[in-house]
Design an enzyme around this catalytic site. Structure first.
Site, PDB file in Angstrom:
ATOM      1  N   GLY A 152      39.591  27.947  92.095  1.00  0.00           N
ATOM      2  CA  GLY A 152      39.442  26.856  91.126  1.00  0.00           C
ATOM      3  C   GLY A 152      38.186  27.030  90.286  1.00  0.00           C
ATOM      4  CB  SER A 191      58.563  12.024  96.692  1.00  0.00           C
ATOM      5  OG  SER A 191      57.700  13.027  96.179  1.00  0.00           O
ATOM      6  CE1 TYR A 195      39.735  12.080 100.187  1.00  0.00           C
ATOM      7  CE2 TYR A 195      38.666  10.775  98.481  1.00  0.00           C
ATOM      8  CZ  TYR A 195      39.548  11.778  98.852  1.00  0.00           C
ATOM      9  OH  TYR A 195      40.250  12.470  97.902  1.00  0.00           O
ATOM     10  N   PRO A 219      30.970  11.056  93.561  1.00  0.00           N
ATOM     11  CG  PRO A 219      31.100   8.929  92.627  1.00  0.00           C
ATOM     12  CD  PRO A 219      30.618   9.653  93.822  1.00  0.00           C
TER      13      PRO A 219
HETATM   14  C1  LIG Z   1      34.695   4.741  92.932  1.00  0.00           C
HETATM   15  C2  LIG Z   1      34.280   6.148  92.589  1.00  0.00           C
HETATM   16  C3  LIG Z   1      34.691   7.150  93.621  1.00  0.00           C
HETATM   17  C4  LIG Z   1      34.789   8.618  93.024  1.00  0.00           C
HETATM   18  C5  LIG Z   1      34.860   9.637  94.106  1.00  0.00           C
HETATM   19  C6  LIG Z   1      35.765  10.735  93.761  1.00  0.00           C
HETATM   20  C7  LIG Z   1      36.084  11.484  95.023  1.00  0.00           C
HETATM   21  C8  LIG Z   1      37.286  12.327  94.811  1.00  0.00           C
HETATM   22  C9  LIG Z   1      37.465  13.343  95.872  1.00  0.00           C
HETATM   23  C10 LIG Z   1      38.432  14.366  95.531  1.00  0.00           C
HETATM   24  C11 LIG Z   1      38.711  14.688  94.273  1.00  0.00           C
HETATM   25  C12 LIG Z   1      39.702  15.729  93.959  1.00  0.00           C
HETATM   26  O1  LIG Z   1      40.310  16.400  94.737  1.00  0.00           O
HETATM   27  S1  LIG Z   1      39.873  15.912  92.307  1.00  0.00           S
HETATM   28  C13 LIG Z   1      40.858  17.268  91.984  1.00  0.00           C
HETATM   29  C14 LIG Z   1      41.738  16.904  90.879  1.00  0.00           C
HETATM   30  N1  LIG Z   1      42.314  18.120  90.332  1.00  0.00           N
HETATM   31  C15 LIG Z   1      43.604  18.398  90.454  1.00  0.00           C
HETATM   32  O2  LIG Z   1      44.416  17.671  91.010  1.00  0.00           O
HETATM   33  C16 LIG Z   1      44.032  19.688  89.763  1.00  0.00           C
HETATM   34  C17 LIG Z   1      45.386  20.194  90.142  1.00  0.00           C
HETATM   35  N2  LIG Z   1      46.419  19.152  90.109  1.00  0.00           N
HETATM   36  C18 LIG Z   1      47.693  19.347  89.676  1.00  0.00           C
HETATM   37  O3  LIG Z   1      48.081  20.432  89.228  1.00  0.00           O
HETATM   38  C19 LIG Z   1      48.655  18.198  89.748  1.00  0.00           C
HETATM   39  O4  LIG Z   1      47.924  16.969  89.591  1.00  0.00           O
HETATM   40  C20 LIG Z   1      49.432  18.162  91.108  1.00  0.00           C
HETATM   41  C21 LIG Z   1      50.406  16.977  91.088  1.00  0.00           C
HETATM   42  C22 LIG Z   1      48.494  18.039  92.295  1.00  0.00           C
HETATM   43  C23 LIG Z   1      50.249  19.461  91.292  1.00  0.00           C
HETATM   44  O5  LIG Z   1      51.032  19.745  90.178  1.00  0.00           O
HETATM   45  P1  LIG Z   1      52.500  20.426  90.332  1.00  0.00           P
HETATM   46  O6  LIG Z   1      52.921  20.788  88.943  1.00  0.00           O
HETATM   47  O7  LIG Z   1      52.427  21.501  91.376  1.00  0.00           O
HETATM   48  O8  LIG Z   1      53.376  19.280  90.940  1.00  0.00           O
HETATM   49  P2  LIG Z   1      54.366  18.223  90.239  1.00  0.00           P
HETATM   50  O9  LIG Z   1      55.718  18.840  90.256  1.00  0.00           O
HETATM   51  O10 LIG Z   1      53.823  17.715  88.960  1.00  0.00           O
HETATM   52  O11 LIG Z   1      54.285  17.032  91.291  1.00  0.00           O
HETATM   53  C24 LIG Z   1      54.595  17.234  92.670  1.00  0.00           C
HETATM   54  C25 LIG Z   1      55.100  15.911  93.216  1.00  0.00           C
HETATM   55  O12 LIG Z   1      54.047  14.944  93.122  1.00  0.00           O
HETATM   56  C26 LIG Z   1      54.517  13.777  92.448  1.00  0.00           C
HETATM   57  N3  LIG Z   1      53.436  13.135  91.711  1.00  0.00           N
HETATM   58  C27 LIG Z   1      52.606  13.693  90.825  1.00  0.00           C
HETATM   59  N4  LIG Z   1      51.739  12.785  90.340  1.00  0.00           N
HETATM   60  C28 LIG Z   1      52.036  11.607  90.937  1.00  0.00           C
HETATM   61  C29 LIG Z   1      51.499  10.278  90.853  1.00  0.00           C
HETATM   62  N5  LIG Z   1      50.480   9.990  90.049  1.00  0.00           N
HETATM   63  N6  LIG Z   1      52.042   9.319  91.639  1.00  0.00           N
HETATM   64  C30 LIG Z   1      53.079   9.597  92.473  1.00  0.00           C
HETATM   65  N7  LIG Z   1      53.627  10.848  92.591  1.00  0.00           N
HETATM   66  C31 LIG Z   1      53.115  11.834  91.830  1.00  0.00           C
HETATM   67  C32 LIG Z   1      55.617  14.309  91.529  1.00  0.00           C
HETATM   68  O13 LIG Z   1      56.523  13.267  91.149  1.00  0.00           O
HETATM   69  C33 LIG Z   1      56.279  15.359  92.429  1.00  0.00           C
HETATM   70  O14 LIG Z   1      57.130  14.775  93.399  1.00  0.00           O
HETATM   71  P3  LIG Z   1      58.741  14.632  93.192  1.00  0.00           P
HETATM   72  O15 LIG Z   1      58.907  13.537  92.200  1.00  0.00           O
HETATM   73  O16 LIG Z   1      59.238  14.304  94.558  1.00  0.00           O
HETATM   74  O17 LIG Z   1      59.234  15.973  92.688  1.00  0.00           O
HETATM   75  N1  LIG Z   2      34.820  15.642  90.849  1.00  0.00           N
HETATM   76  C1  LIG Z   2      34.500  14.906  91.915  1.00  0.00           C
HETATM   77  O1  LIG Z   2      33.926  13.807  91.794  1.00  0.00           O
HETATM   78  C2  LIG Z   2      34.798  15.404  93.280  1.00  0.00           C
HETATM   79  C3  LIG Z   2      35.452  16.595  93.502  1.00  0.00           C
HETATM   80  N2  LIG Z   2      35.643  17.042  94.784  1.00  0.00           N
HETATM   81  C4  LIG Z   2      36.245  18.339  95.019  1.00  0.00           C
HETATM   82  O2  LIG Z   2      35.657  19.278  94.128  1.00  0.00           O
HETATM   83  C5  LIG Z   2      36.580  20.337  93.914  1.00  0.00           C
HETATM   84  C6  LIG Z   2      36.716  20.602  92.427  1.00  0.00           C
HETATM   85  O3  LIG Z   2      37.281  19.461  91.795  1.00  0.00           O
HETATM   86  P1  LIG Z   2      37.044  19.141  90.247  1.00  0.00           P
HETATM   87  O4  LIG Z   2      36.220  20.205  89.644  1.00  0.00           O
HETATM   88  O5  LIG Z   2      36.602  17.749  90.152  1.00  0.00           O
HETATM   89  O6  LIG Z   2      38.543  19.174  89.665  1.00  0.00           O
HETATM   90  P2  LIG Z   2      39.370  20.286  88.871  1.00  0.00           P
HETATM   91  O7  LIG Z   2      40.723  19.721  88.661  1.00  0.00           O
HETATM   92  O8  LIG Z   2      38.599  20.753  87.692  1.00  0.00           O
HETATM   93  O9  LIG Z   2      39.448  21.493  89.906  1.00  0.00           O
HETATM   94  C7  LIG Z   2      40.549  21.801  90.699  1.00  0.00           C
HETATM   95  C8  LIG Z   2      40.848  23.286  90.566  1.00  0.00           C
HETATM   96  O10 LIG Z   2      41.831  23.659  91.545  1.00  0.00           O
HETATM   97  C9  LIG Z   2      42.679  24.624  90.942  1.00  0.00           C
HETATM   98  N3  LIG Z   2      43.960  24.604  91.647  1.00  0.00           N
HETATM   99  C10 LIG Z   2      44.818  23.568  91.785  1.00  0.00           C
HETATM  100  N4  LIG Z   2      45.906  23.936  92.471  1.00  0.00           N
HETATM  101  C11 LIG Z   2      45.725  25.249  92.788  1.00  0.00           C
HETATM  102  C12 LIG Z   2      46.515  26.212  93.480  1.00  0.00           C
HETATM  103  N5  LIG Z   2      47.701  25.893  94.001  1.00  0.00           N
HETATM  104  N6  LIG Z   2      46.007  27.463  93.629  1.00  0.00           N
HETATM  105  C13 LIG Z   2      44.816  27.804  93.099  1.00  0.00           C
HETATM  106  N7  LIG Z   2      44.023  26.932  92.453  1.00  0.00           N
HETATM  107  C14 LIG Z   2      44.486  25.676  92.279  1.00  0.00           C
HETATM  108  C15 LIG Z   2      42.811  24.194  89.493  1.00  0.00           C
HETATM  109  O11 LIG Z   2      43.132  25.286  88.627  1.00  0.00           O
HETATM  110  P3  LIG Z   2      44.636  25.619  88.170  1.00  0.00           P
HETATM  111  O12 LIG Z   2      45.258  24.371  87.666  1.00  0.00           O
HETATM  112  O13 LIG Z   2      44.455  26.702  87.135  1.00  0.00           O
HETATM  113  O14 LIG Z   2      45.340  26.161  89.386  1.00  0.00           O
HETATM  114  C16 LIG Z   2      41.383  23.690  89.208  1.00  0.00           C
HETATM  115  O15 LIG Z   2      40.609  24.735  88.677  1.00  0.00           O
HETATM  116  C17 LIG Z   2      37.876  19.922  94.602  1.00  0.00           C
HETATM  117  O16 LIG Z   2      37.933  20.512  95.890  1.00  0.00           O
HETATM  118  C18 LIG Z   2      37.728  18.439  94.738  1.00  0.00           C
HETATM  119  O17 LIG Z   2      38.490  17.923  95.814  1.00  0.00           O
HETATM  120  C19 LIG Z   2      35.238  16.325  95.875  1.00  0.00           C
HETATM  121  C20 LIG Z   2      34.618  15.115  95.700  1.00  0.00           C
HETATM  122  C21 LIG Z   2      34.353  14.567  94.406  1.00  0.00           C
END
Ligand SMILES: CCCCCCCCC/C=C/C(=O)SCCNC(=O)CCNC(=O)[C@H](O)C(C)(C)COP(=O)(O)OP(=O)(O)OC[C@H]1O[C@@H](n2cnc3c(N)ncnc32)[C@H](O)[C@@H]1OP(=O)(O)O
Ligand SMILES: NC(=O)C1=CN([C@@H]2O[C@H](COP(=O)(O)OP(=O)(O)OC[C@H]3O[C@@H](n4cnc5c(N)ncnc54)[C@H](OP(=O)(O)O)[C@@H]3O)[C@@H](O)[C@H]2O)C=CC1
Length: 297
Positions: free
Chosen positions: A20, A116, A158, A201
């Protein structure tokens, strides 16, 4: 604090794989590792995002002495063959691997009963399966080649407290944290260290789009529950990550360091009393003292 902490060249000669690494916090940490002289392989699913990030990072940090180079490789962390390809290509280009930063994640906010089965699986597969597949593959490489490597896993606060509305993420991050501690005990004999960071955050597009979309953004101020009343700066996280991947932390293993401005402390039962005014405290003090006197008579 927006300044680098470690001395110039502190990661010189090291090669670190950052999952990532093309966006958000992964990119910020990669930038600092490069500035400190490490070679960095950034990997995730989208090659175009990685290529753009690699160019930007090299333009910013580019060095002429052959250190501080970036390699950008597409890899889905759920796929062992793609992980093995990243390892082979990294060794091919840089000759070695010293560190693995498991930073890739998927997450979104939702009431759990709306999910789901696939929605639950997609998060757990990226965060937990991805972390243990990559750790296993790199760990085997290190053990076979007698390399004393270091793994750093990006967790969340968490993972230890639990949290509603992000249950698949909490389950997966909790599992990855226990893996960190378990393997730190088991692989210490090979000189392999594993640690974790639990950030509060830190604004990124990836997290904010999925955790604070409108209209939630209007309802929640992420700083209101934080004793230090601010969000984190990317450099603050990068400093801690660089330290934990460097030899300066050589006696630290199995640890999870929280960097959250005190957010987790707000579970303390009386912490919300900051809303009580000074005048009210005068009244409260008198009431308690009166009760104290009454209990003595
Ligand atoms: C107070 C301050 C504190 C602040 C404190 C903050 C702390 C935070 C701690 C952690 C933070 C993080 O991890 S932040 C990281 C955030 N970054 C990311 O998520 C980057 C990568 N994410 C993604 O690519 C997508 O969001 C993700 C859905 C995960 C994967 O994408 P895909 O294309 O592989 O999958 P999809 O086909 O789109 O979706 C898969 C299934 O999930 C369902 N789905 C997708 N979004 C949905 C949604 N919103 N609600 C319900 N269901 C959902 C779809 O309907 C599909 O199910 P079906 O309908 O059954 O098919
Ligand atoms: N921002 C925040 O406040 C906090 C973040 N974190 C953690 O920090 C880390 C970074 O998050 P943040 O920078 O905020 O969010 P981003 O969404 O920018 O980072 C998530 C990264 O994961 C990669 N990724 C997602 N799915 C896959 C996959 N299947 N294989 C390989 N790579 C994948 C994405 O790239 P791509 O889509 O190209 O695959 C993307 O670069 C995470 O572990 C998150 O849980 C924890 C606490 C708080």
């Amino acid at each position: 604090m927006n300044q680098g902490m470690l001395r110039e060249g502190a990661l010189q000669g090291k090669t670190i794989i950052v999952t990532g690494g093309g966006t958000g916090l992964g990119k910020s940490m990669s930038r600092y590792f490069l500035q400190l002289g490490a070679n960095v392989t950034i990997c995730s699913r989208r090659q175009n995002v990685l290529d753009e990030a690699a160019k930007e990072l090299m333009d910013e940090t580019g060095r002429s002495d052959g250190s501080g180079q970036v390699l950008a490789l597409a890899c889905d962390v759920r796929n062992p063959q793609e992980i093995e390809n990243v390892i082979a290509e990294t060794v091919n280009r840089f000759g070695r691997i010293d560190g693995l930063l498991n930073n890739s994640a998927g997450n979104f906010i939702s009431p759990t009963e709306r999910l789901s089965y696939k929605a639950f699986d997609v998060i757990v597969d990226i965060v937990l399966r991805g972390t243990y597949y990559f750790t296993l593959a790199v760990g085997k490489h290190w053990i076979e080649n007698q390399i004393k490597g270091t793994v750093l896993n990006i967790s969340t606060t968490y993972a230890q407290t639990g949290s509603g509305y992000v249950v698949p993420s909490a389950v997966a991050k909790g599992g990855a944290l226990i893996m960190t501690k378990s393997l730190a005990a088991e692989w210490g004999k090979y000189g392999i260290r594993l640690n974790a960071i639990a950030p509060g955050p830190f604004p990124t597009k990836g997290a904010w789009d999925r955790l604070f979309p409108e209209p939630l953004m209007k309802l929640m101020d992420p700083t209101s529950r934080i004793p230090l009343k601010r969000v984190g700066e990317h450099q603050e996280l990068a400093n801690l990550a660089a330290y934990l991947l460097s030899d300066f932390s050589g006696f630290v293993t199995g640890e999870c360091i929280t960097i959250d401005g005190g957010e987790v402390l707000m579970a303390g039962e009386f912490n919300h009393l900051e809303q009580v005014s000074s005048e009210m405290w005068d009244v409260i003090e008198q009431t308690i003292k009166q009760a104290n006197r009454a209990s003595k008579s």
